[in-house]
Design an enzyme around this catalytic site. Structure first.
Site, PDB file in Angstrom:
ATOM      1  CE  LYS A 126      -1.100   2.706  -5.950  1.00 24.91           C
ATOM      2  NZ  LYS A 126      -0.076   2.644  -4.877  1.00 24.91           N
ATOM      3  N   GLY A 238      -1.984  14.886   6.352  1.00 20.93           N
ATOM      4  CA  GLY A 238      -2.701  13.860   5.768  1.00 20.93           C
ATOM      5  C   GLY A 238      -2.891  13.047   7.056  1.00 20.93           C
ATOM      6  CE1 TYR A 239      -3.172  12.619  12.414  1.00 23.13           C
ATOM      7  CE2 TYR A 239      -5.367  11.497  13.175  1.00 23.13           C
ATOM      8  CZ  TYR A 239      -4.185  11.779  13.571  1.00 23.13           C
ATOM      9  OH  TYR A 239      -3.609  11.619  14.851  1.00 23.13           O
ATOM     10  N   GLY A 240      -4.881   9.864   6.805  1.00 20.59           N
ATOM     11  CA  GLY A 240      -5.636   8.652   6.467  1.00 20.59           C
ATOM     12  C   GLY A 240      -4.783   7.630   7.284  1.00 20.59           C
ATOM     13  CG  ASN A 241      -3.129   2.781   6.780  1.00 18.77           C
ATOM     14  OD1 ASN A 241      -2.144   2.838   6.768  1.00 18.77           O
ATOM     15  ND2 ASN A 241      -3.854   1.977   7.379  1.00 18.77           N
ATOM     16  CB  ALA A 242       0.173   6.815   5.355  1.00 16.48           C
ATOM     17  N   GLY A 243      -0.993   8.732   7.631  1.00 17.17           N
ATOM     18  CA  GLY A 243      -0.830   9.792   8.611  1.00 17.17           C
ATOM     19  C   GLY A 243      -1.239   9.543   9.791  1.00 17.17           C
TER      20      GLY A 243
HETATM   21  N1  GLU Z   1      -0.808   1.085  -1.818  1.00 19.43           N
HETATM   22  C1  GLU Z   1       0.381   0.920  -0.987  1.00 19.43           C
HETATM   23  C2  GLU Z   1       1.657   1.340  -1.792  1.00 19.43           C
HETATM   24  O1  GLU Z   1       1.664   2.350  -2.383  1.00 19.43           O
HETATM   25  C3  GLU Z   1       0.787  -0.747  -0.726  1.00 19.43           C
HETATM   26  C4  GLU Z   1       0.651  -1.661  -1.889  1.00 19.43           C
HETATM   27  C5  GLU Z   1       0.595  -3.244  -1.620  1.00 19.43           C
HETATM   28  O2  GLU Z   1       0.663  -3.440  -0.647  1.00 19.43           O
HETATM   29  O3  GLU Z   1       0.664  -3.852  -2.697  1.00 19.43           O
HETATM   30  O4  GLU Z   1       2.487   1.099  -1.397  1.00 19.43           O
END
Ligand code: GLU
Length: 436
Positions: A126, A238-243
């Site tokens: 990360k 949360g209302y970003g990509n995931a939300g």
């Molecule tokens: N940031 C995303 C996660 O937390 C995707 C990571 C990725 O696609 O490598 O899973």
């Protein structure tokens, strides 16, 4: 016998109560605590345990960026390669004002368990930058993105470590980063980064993959619990990509009725249901879901405690803690965020019969389609969106049942079960390599 040369707990305040609070909410201390529990149950030897408790490599660096007003601002950047026993380190990049090395370490550890639990041949990593992208222009963001790659270019690669999007980074950032890397290595290298725009080697289906994977696992949870999800209520924090995609696909694929949604500025509640098209348009126009016509204001804290069937924490870490876990009324918690629930809260939710689909299982759809993206890049041959959905569904469904069965067999909560499945796989790879 390995002597623990590394100090286990990150620095904390000296005074008693404060110490408690800080330790509980340091994401890396939490990640280590979760691992420790699994390590004890798996009876891991000391060397294996220590290797999994710490990143194998980490980088911290400065990134000077020329701002639009002519001044130079120096940003702090990070990349943590947590473990690559099962394959290249893999994980996103977060641009956030509260980014710290411990957040990145925790997220990198969780990526290691995430790629293992869905059984894709990747490790965990990360990265991120401490910055506030909401206050930066596109030009400043581009220079920051390119500056980041210049710092890490010698240490990443399609077979080494592969970044991707996370909170407040997006396909455009991935495109700049791919380009900068290719300028440095003087050849095409689409597999250097995932989550790219489709026009630039991205995969169909990567945009909503995190939420889609979470919705597939929610569907399976409904089946094992005998809950009919069609018409059942839901709330998304949360209302970003995931939300946002959690809301959209929760409606489109499962027929859920979302009565509440929120973002960093607050939330909205409407018992008759919220329309995701209208709500996302409103957010695009005003910058927040707050004040959405026809809905009542609700705080993030209140949203989490609503009597809904499905609760989707989809923002940041530590929102369900010992302080509010006893008041969570949802039947299923779909953790689209990373690290939303603390270990103390996990115990309370488990005792209260709340079924948690743990983060690194629930939100593994993103990295799974990232893996598909890399495979397509390597072959230079691209799949249809339908193919991506089918393969993602197969991966998520298999992983869900492996974890569910482990939880039943061992009599533990789902997060610990997910750890047992994932840690065992990583430990085995390290053993086979002869590391431990
Ligand atoms: N940031 C995303 C996660 O937390 C995707 C990571 C990725 O696609 O490598 O899973």
């Amino acid at each position: 016998m390995v002597t623990a040369v590394l100090e286990a707990r990150p620095q904390v305040a000296a005074n008693g109560d404060q110490r408690q609070a800080k330790v509980e909410l340091n994401p890396f201390a939490i990640a280590q605590q979760q691992l420790d529990e699994a390590a004890a149950l798996l009876e891991l030897d000391e060397a294996t345990h220590q290797m999994l408790r710490w990143p194998m490599r980490e980088m911290q660096f400065t990134i000077p960026v020329r701002m639009d007003d002519g001044t130079v601002k120096v940003f702090k950047g990070y990349r943590v390669q947590y473990n690559d026993a099962r394959g290249p380190a893999k994980g996103g990049l977060r641009f956030h004002p509260e980014e710290t090395i411990d957040t990145v370490r925790a997220l990198a550890a969780w990526m290691t368990w995430k790629t293992a639990v869905v059984d894709i041949p990747l490790g965990g990593g990360k990265g991120g930058v401490t910055c506030n992208p909401k206050e930066m222009s596109q030009g400043e963001l581009e220079r920051l993105s390119r500056g980041y790659i210049r710092r890490v270019a010698g240490f990443i690669g399609p077979d080494v470590d592969v970044p991707a999007p996370d909170v407040y980074t997006n396909p455009q950032v991935m495109a700049w980063m791919r380009d900068e890397y290719e300028v440095i290595v003087r050849q095409q290298a689409p597999g250097i980064i995932t989550g790219k725009p489709v026009e630039l080697g991205g995969s169909h289906g990567r945009g909503d993959a995190t939420a889609r994977g979470g919705i597939y696992t929610t569907r399976e949870a409904g089946k094992v619990l005998g809950i009919d999800l069609k018409g059942a209520t839901a709330a998304v924090q949360g209302y970003g990509n995931a939300g946002f995609f959690g809301h959209k696909l929760g409606v489109d694929l499962l027929g859920l009725k979302f009565v509440a949604a929120s973002d960093s500025k607050g939330g909205v509640y409407n018992p008759d249901g919220l329309d995701y098209r209208a709500l996302s348009e409103w957010k695009a126009k005003t910058g927040s879901v707050v004040n959405f016509p026809g809905a009542k204001f609700i705080t993030n804290e209140e949203l989490l405690e609503l009597p809904v069937t499905v609760l989707m924490p989809s923002a940041l870490e530590n929102v369900i803690t010992a302080a509010n876990a006893g008041r969570i009324k949802a039947r299923i918690v779909t953790e689209l965020a990373n690290g939303p629930t603390t270990p103390e809260a996990d115990k309370i939710l488990h005792e209260n019969g709340v079924y948690v689909i743990p983060d690194f299982l629930c939100n593994a759809g993103g990295v799974t389609v990232s893996y598909f993206e890399q495979v397509q890049n390597a072959y230079n041959f691209y799949w249809t969106e339908e193919e991506v959905h089918q393969r993602l569904d197969a991966k998520m469904t298999t992983a869900f049942h492996a974890v569910h069965e482990m939880a039943q067999r061992m009599g533990v909560h789902n997060r610990l079960a997910a750890y047992l499945v994932a840690v065992e796989r990583v430990a085995r790879a390290m053993k086979l390599r002869g590391w431990v």
